[in-house]
Motif scaffolding. Structure first.
Motif, PDB file in Angstrom:
ATOM      1  N   ILE A   9      68.948  28.168 103.006  1.00  0.00           N
ATOM      2  CA  ILE A   9      67.502  27.985 103.117  1.00  0.00           C
ATOM      3  C   ILE A   9      67.285  26.800 104.046  1.00  0.00           C
ATOM      4  O   ILE A   9      67.681  25.667 103.731  1.00  0.00           O
ATOM      5  N   ASP A  10      66.702  27.060 105.199  1.00  0.00           N
ATOM      6  CA  ASP A  10      66.408  25.999 106.144  1.00  0.00           C
ATOM      7  C   ASP A  10      65.110  25.295 105.761  1.00  0.00           C
ATOM      8  O   ASP A  10      64.134  25.943 105.373  1.00  0.00           O
ATOM      9  N   HIS A  11      65.104  23.985 105.890  1.00  0.00           N
ATOM     10  CA  HIS A  11      63.883  23.211 105.692  1.00  0.00           C
ATOM     11  C   HIS A  11      62.852  23.660 106.723  1.00  0.00           C
ATOM     12  O   HIS A  11      63.180  23.909 107.879  1.00  0.00           O
ATOM     13  N   ASP A  12      61.597  23.813 106.298  1.00  0.00           N
ATOM     14  CA  ASP A  12      60.501  24.139 107.214  1.00  0.00           C
ATOM     15  C   ASP A  12      59.228  23.472 106.702  1.00  0.00           C
ATOM     16  O   ASP A  12      59.281  22.680 105.758  1.00  0.00           O
ATOM     17  N   ASN A  13      58.118  23.781 107.300  1.00  0.00           N
ATOM     18  CA  ASN A  13      56.845  23.194 106.873  1.00  0.00           C
ATOM     19  C   ASN A  13      55.997  24.164 106.068  1.00  0.00           C
ATOM     20  O   ASN A  13      54.780  24.013 105.993  1.00  0.00           O
ATOM     21  N   TYR A  14      56.640  25.148 105.442  1.00  0.00           N
ATOM     22  CA  TYR A  14      55.923  26.165 104.688  1.00  0.00           C
ATOM     23  C   TYR A  14      56.496  26.212 103.269  1.00  0.00           C
ATOM     24  O   TYR A  14      56.404  25.229 102.538  1.00  0.00           O
ATOM     25  N   HIS A  15      57.076  27.323 102.861  1.00  0.00           N
ATOM     26  CA  HIS A  15      57.603  27.452 101.498  1.00  0.00           C
ATOM     27  C   HIS A  15      58.848  26.593 101.261  1.00  0.00           C
ATOM     28  O   HIS A  15      59.173  26.293 100.118  1.00  0.00           O
ATOM     29  N   ALA A  16      59.555  26.228 102.319  1.00  0.00           N
ATOM     30  CA  ALA A  16      60.782  25.430 102.178  1.00  0.00           C
ATOM     31  C   ALA A  16      60.566  23.995 102.657  1.00  0.00           C
ATOM     32  O   ALA A  16      61.461  23.357 103.195  1.00  0.00           O
ATOM     33  N   GLU A  17      59.370  23.489 102.432  1.00  0.00           N
ATOM     34  CA  GLU A  17      59.043  22.133 102.864  1.00  0.00           C
ATOM     35  C   GLU A  17      59.875  21.086 102.131  1.00  0.00           C
ATOM     36  O   GLU A  17      60.262  20.068 102.696  1.00  0.00           O
ATOM     37  N   HIS A  18      60.149  21.345 100.857  1.00  0.00           N
ATOM     38  CA  HIS A  18      60.881  20.378 100.054  1.00  0.00           C
ATOM     39  C   HIS A  18      62.208  20.963  99.577  1.00  0.00           C
ATOM     40  O   HIS A  18      62.408  21.226  98.392  1.00  0.00           O
ATOM     41  N   VAL A  19      63.103  21.158 100.537  1.00  0.00           N
ATOM     42  CA  VAL A  19      64.499  21.505 100.265  1.00  0.00           C
ATOM     43  C   VAL A  19      65.355  20.458 100.964  1.00  0.00           C
ATOM     44  O   VAL A  19      64.981  19.938 102.017  1.00  0.00           O
ATOM     45  N   GLY A  20      66.483  20.144 100.354  1.00  0.00           N
ATOM     46  CA  GLY A  20      67.357  19.173 100.990  1.00  0.00           C
ATOM     47  C   GLY A  20      68.402  18.642 100.036  1.00  0.00           C
ATOM     48  O   GLY A  20      68.839  19.344  99.125  1.00  0.00           O
ATOM     49  N   ARG A  21      68.771  17.386 100.285  1.00  0.00           N
ATOM     50  CA  ARG A  21      69.832  16.734  99.511  1.00  0.00           C
ATOM     51  C   ARG A  21      69.359  15.379  98.997  1.00  0.00           C
ATOM     52  O   ARG A  21      68.620  14.673  99.680  1.00  0.00           O
ATOM     53  N   THR A  22      69.842  15.054  97.815  1.00  0.00           N
ATOM     54  CA  THR A  22      69.584  13.745  97.233  1.00  0.00           C
ATOM     55  C   THR A  22      70.613  12.757  97.785  1.00  0.00           C
ATOM     56  O   THR A  22      71.589  13.154  98.421  1.00  0.00           O
ATOM     57  N   ALA A  23      70.408  11.475  97.496  1.00  0.00           N
ATOM     58  CA  ALA A  23      71.325  10.450  97.992  1.00  0.00           C
ATOM     59  C   ALA A  23      72.749  10.665  97.489  1.00  0.00           C
ATOM     60  O   ALA A  23      73.711  10.326  98.177  1.00  0.00           O
ATOM     61  N   ASP A  24      72.913  11.267  96.299  1.00  0.00           N
ATOM     62  CA  ASP A  24      74.258  11.510  95.770  1.00  0.00           C
ATOM     63  C   ASP A  24      74.826  12.862  96.203  1.00  0.00           C
ATOM     64  O   ASP A  24      75.876  13.281  95.737  1.00  0.00           O
ATOM     65  N   GLY A  25      74.125  13.579  97.088  1.00  0.00           N
ATOM     66  CA  GLY A  25      74.656  14.814  97.657  1.00  0.00           C
ATOM     67  C   GLY A  25      74.216  16.097  96.981  1.00  0.00           C
ATOM     68  O   GLY A  25      74.483  17.184  97.492  1.00  0.00           O
ATOM     69  N   ARG A  26      73.551  15.982  95.813  1.00  0.00           N
ATOM     70  CA  ARG A  26      73.060  17.208  95.185  1.00  0.00           C
ATOM     71  C   ARG A  26      72.043  17.875  96.102  1.00  0.00           C
ATOM     72  O   ARG A  26      71.343  17.220  96.863  1.00  0.00           O
TER      73      ARG A  26
END
Length: 147
Positions: A9-26
């Motif tokens: 899932i690529d980060h985007d400015n729509y439904h995937a606005e808040h996808v990514g990684r936390t500081a500990d890598g999760r």
């Protein structure tokens, strides 16, 4: 052919606005799923934060229910969404690769749910439920989705 082990899932400015990684890598995915209204009944609105390990396996689903759209307190839902994002601490918005999953809460199935196509030769899909507002198909590493 069959269900994928992982989908991107690529980060985007729509439904995937808040996808990514936390500081500990999760890996994480914060979203606002909803139940569609059916048979005269209004569906419920939710805030869902999904946390995954480094290999994309679901660790935890933090889901909050807000009732039917027509009756819900939109400020309360927005505040909850923002609080869920803040509780992650420092994050990087970026592509994630996660395994399909399903969890039951509030009498509803949530998750990225794999399903076969409508006929024997049709492609598999992974759909975000409830609401099915994101649907992924091969190639599973494309990071793109249909709405």
């Amino acid at each position: 052919m069959g269900a994928p082990d992982l989908i991107a899932i690529d980060h985007d400015n729509y439904h995937a606005e808040h996808v990514g990684r936390t500081a500990d890598g999760r890996q994480f995915f914060l979203t606002t799923p909803f139940e569609a209204a059916t048979g005269g009944e209004q569906g419920n609105e939710f805030v869902a934060l999904y946390l995954f390990d480094l290999k994309g396996r679901l660790l935890e689903a933090r889901i909050d229910e807000f009732g039917p759209r027509a009756e819900m307190d939109r400020d309360r839902r927005r505040d909850c969404y923002e609080a869920r994002l803040r509780e992650l601490g420092e994050v990087t918005f970026t592509r994630i690769e996660v395994a399909p999953f399903a969890v039951e809460q509030f009498g509803t199935t949530f998750g990225l749910i794999a399903r076969p196509g409508d006929d024997e030769d049709a492609a598999w899909w992974v759909e975000l439920h409830p609401g099915n507002c994101m649907a992924f198909t091969e190639p599973w590493d494309s990071g793109e989705y249909d709405t």
